[in-house]
Design a protein around this motif. Structure first.
Motif, PDB file in Angstrom:
ATOM      1  N   PHE A  89       1.318  -1.179   0.495  1.00 30.43           N
ATOM      2  CA  PHE A  89       0.250  -0.013  -0.162  1.00 30.43           C
ATOM      3  C   PHE A  89       0.963   1.492   0.101  1.00 30.43           C
ATOM      4  O   PHE A  89       0.669   2.432  -0.648  1.00 30.43           O
ATOM      5  N   TRP A  90       1.451   1.018   0.787  1.00 30.22           N
ATOM      6  CA  TRP A  90       2.565   2.100   1.210  1.00 30.22           C
ATOM      7  C   TRP A  90       3.524   2.352   0.040  1.00 30.22           C
ATOM      8  O   TRP A  90       4.137   3.552  -0.765  1.00 30.22           O
ATOM      9  N   SER A  91       3.740   1.342  -0.650  1.00 32.79           N
ATOM     10  CA  SER A  91       5.133   1.576  -2.023  1.00 32.79           C
ATOM     11  C   SER A  91       4.231   2.197  -3.228  1.00 32.79           C
ATOM     12  O   SER A  91       4.954   2.606  -4.296  1.00 32.79           O
ATOM     13  N   GLY A 284       3.988   4.392  -8.216  1.00 31.41           N
ATOM     14  CA  GLY A 284       3.240   2.887  -8.340  1.00 31.41           C
ATOM     15  C   GLY A 284       3.869   3.583 -10.038  1.00 31.41           C
ATOM     16  O   GLY A 284       3.365   2.664 -10.832  1.00 31.41           O
ATOM     17  N   GLY A 285       5.187   4.042 -10.758  1.00 35.14           N
ATOM     18  CA  GLY A 285       5.511   4.499 -12.014  1.00 35.14           C
ATOM     19  C   GLY A 285       3.689   5.194 -12.680  1.00 35.14           C
ATOM     20  O   GLY A 285       3.618   5.482 -14.132  1.00 35.14           O
ATOM     21  N   ARG A 313      -3.603  -2.106 -16.599  1.00 30.05           N
ATOM     22  CA  ARG A 313      -3.687  -1.100 -15.264  1.00 30.05           C
ATOM     23  C   ARG A 313      -4.390  -1.570 -13.881  1.00 30.05           C
ATOM     24  O   ARG A 313      -3.620  -1.537 -12.917  1.00 30.05           O
ATOM     25  N   GLY A 314      -6.099  -0.603 -13.969  1.00 27.20           N
ATOM     26  CA  GLY A 314      -6.448  -1.385 -13.274  1.00 27.20           C
ATOM     27  C   GLY A 314      -6.389  -2.539 -12.475  1.00 27.20           C
ATOM     28  O   GLY A 314      -6.576  -2.899 -11.593  1.00 27.20           O
ATOM     29  N   LEU A 315      -6.297  -3.646 -12.882  1.00 25.58           N
ATOM     30  CA  LEU A 315      -6.259  -4.794 -12.396  1.00 25.58           C
ATOM     31  C   LEU A 315      -4.595  -5.249 -11.180  1.00 25.58           C
ATOM     32  O   LEU A 315      -4.639  -5.704 -10.424  1.00 25.58           O
ATOM     33  N   SER A 316      -3.630  -4.589 -12.036  1.00 24.22           N
ATOM     34  CA  SER A 316      -2.593  -4.777 -11.581  1.00 24.22           C
ATOM     35  C   SER A 316      -2.102  -3.877 -10.325  1.00 24.22           C
ATOM     36  O   SER A 316      -1.128  -4.336  -9.815  1.00 24.22           O
ATOM     37  N   TYR A 317      -2.391  -2.593 -10.546  1.00 25.59           N
ATOM     38  CA  TYR A 317      -2.169  -1.358  -9.521  1.00 25.59           C
ATOM     39  C   TYR A 317      -2.995  -1.060  -8.693  1.00 25.59           C
ATOM     40  O   TYR A 317      -2.881  -1.284  -7.930  1.00 25.59           O
TER      41      TYR A 317
END
Length: 345
Positions: A89-91, A284-285, A313-317
């Protein structure tokens, strides 16, 4: 944990980057057409993707538990899962993922785990996590598979930058873990140099901090240096962990009926996006990840490139962010509470 001012600045920076990302991606796009394509996708692939994301996060929990147990630290597997969710989460919301490990150490400390040991274990987690990207990046650059290189041609500058930054980061952290004395001397020399050119104050204070931190986890560093099998096993688990997240992009393409490229190609291309953005100072890039996806996957996805990017992107991030946020609240409410209740009794 972070002070309130730093947290506020990170939140504002996250909102700003998110707003700019949304504007740059969707400005001038036909939103009705985009939604139409997304509604036509096969949701079964998305369900499998969410499972992959959960296993991706959970893999770090297994690694933390395995390493802590290997050095005879009493730790709960359930709490290891919470540490991982907190870290991710914090990353996800801090530049270059800098907030993840401090937050994990905070909750580990609430569980009465040694800060030096927790720091070293998480450093090895980070080394193997980034080492997978280094292996992928250097493998692509050295072997230069024609198909992969053709797709990467528009973004090779970003790839080279990402590889260089990750190699430097991994090399420095490996020096800290496996050659702490050398690392200590290098850090002290750097601090003294910065003091001489008046770029750092309180030189003696920072020299003492370096001395104390190195002494605290040097014994554990020796353990991992002499137990290479443990580190090798951690690297193996991390390879599977990383591939699970890259696999989400392949599942996304299949959900839209895209069969232009095979699984290996798509997974490697997504891996190279991670290589390029991992060390950039963006939460998160965000922003650059989306733009690189659009440039790389255009020949593969064609008119479906934007919908595929949004879903992938929605699924992975963003799914990772939401799930981790919920579990971070759970961690905050549960970790350390039992010990507090015992003290009150």
């Amino acid at each position: 944990m972070m002070n309130k001012k730093k947290t506020l600045l990170n939140a504002l920076f996250l909102i700003l980057v998110f707003a700019l990302t949304i504007y740059s991606i969707f400005h001038g796009q036909d939103m009705d057409e985009l939604l139409m394509y997304i509604k036509q996708a096969d949701l079964r692939y998305w369900a499998v993707s969410i499972v992959c994301v959960i296993f991706f996060i959970g893999s770090e929990s297994v690694i933390i538990y395995y390493m802590m147990r290997s050095i005879q630290q009493k730790i709960r597997l359930g709490h290891c899962f919470l540490y991982s969710f907190v870290g991710f989460f914090w990353s996800c919301i801090t530049p270059s993922a800098t907030g993840g490990q401090p937050a994990q150490i905070y909750y580990m400390r609430k569980d009465k785990l040694s800060i030096p040991i927790s720091t070293l274990v998480l450093m090895i987690v980070t080394i193997t996590y980034k080492l997978v990207l280094v292996v992928i990046g250097l493998g692509v650059i050295l072997f230069r598979p024609p198909v992969i290189m053709e797709y990467l041609k528009p973004v090779m500058g970003w790839c080279y930058l990402g590889i260089a930054l990750n190699v430097f980061c991994v090399a420095f952290m490996m020096l800290l873990v496996f050659h702490p004395t050398m690392a200590k001397n290098m850090l002290k020399s750097l601090i003294r140099f910065l003091g001489r050119i008046h770029l750092m104050r309180r030189v003696d204070h920072y020299l003492d901090k370096v001395e104390q931190s190195m002494v605290q986890y040097q014994d554990v560093a020796v353990y991992f240096r002499t137990h290479k099998l443990v580190v090798a096993n951690v690297f193996g688990i991390t390879v599977v962990q990383r591939l699970l997240l890259f696999f989400v992009t392949y599942l996304t393409c299949r959900s839209f009926g895209i069969y232009t490229a095979d699984m290996v190609t798509i997974v490697i291309l997504q891996g190279m996006i991670s290589v390029a953005v991992d060390m950039l100072p963006l939460p998160g890039g965000m922003g650059i990840s989306e733009q690189l996806f659009l440039a790389i996957f255009l020949p593969i996805c064609g008119t479906l490139t934007l919908p595929a990017m949004v879903v992938s992107r929605g699924l992975s991030y963003y799914t990772e962010l939401i799930i981790s946020a919920v579990m971070t609240v759970v961690a905050h409410l549960t970790i350390g509470r039992q010990k507090k209740e015992e003290k009150l009794q």
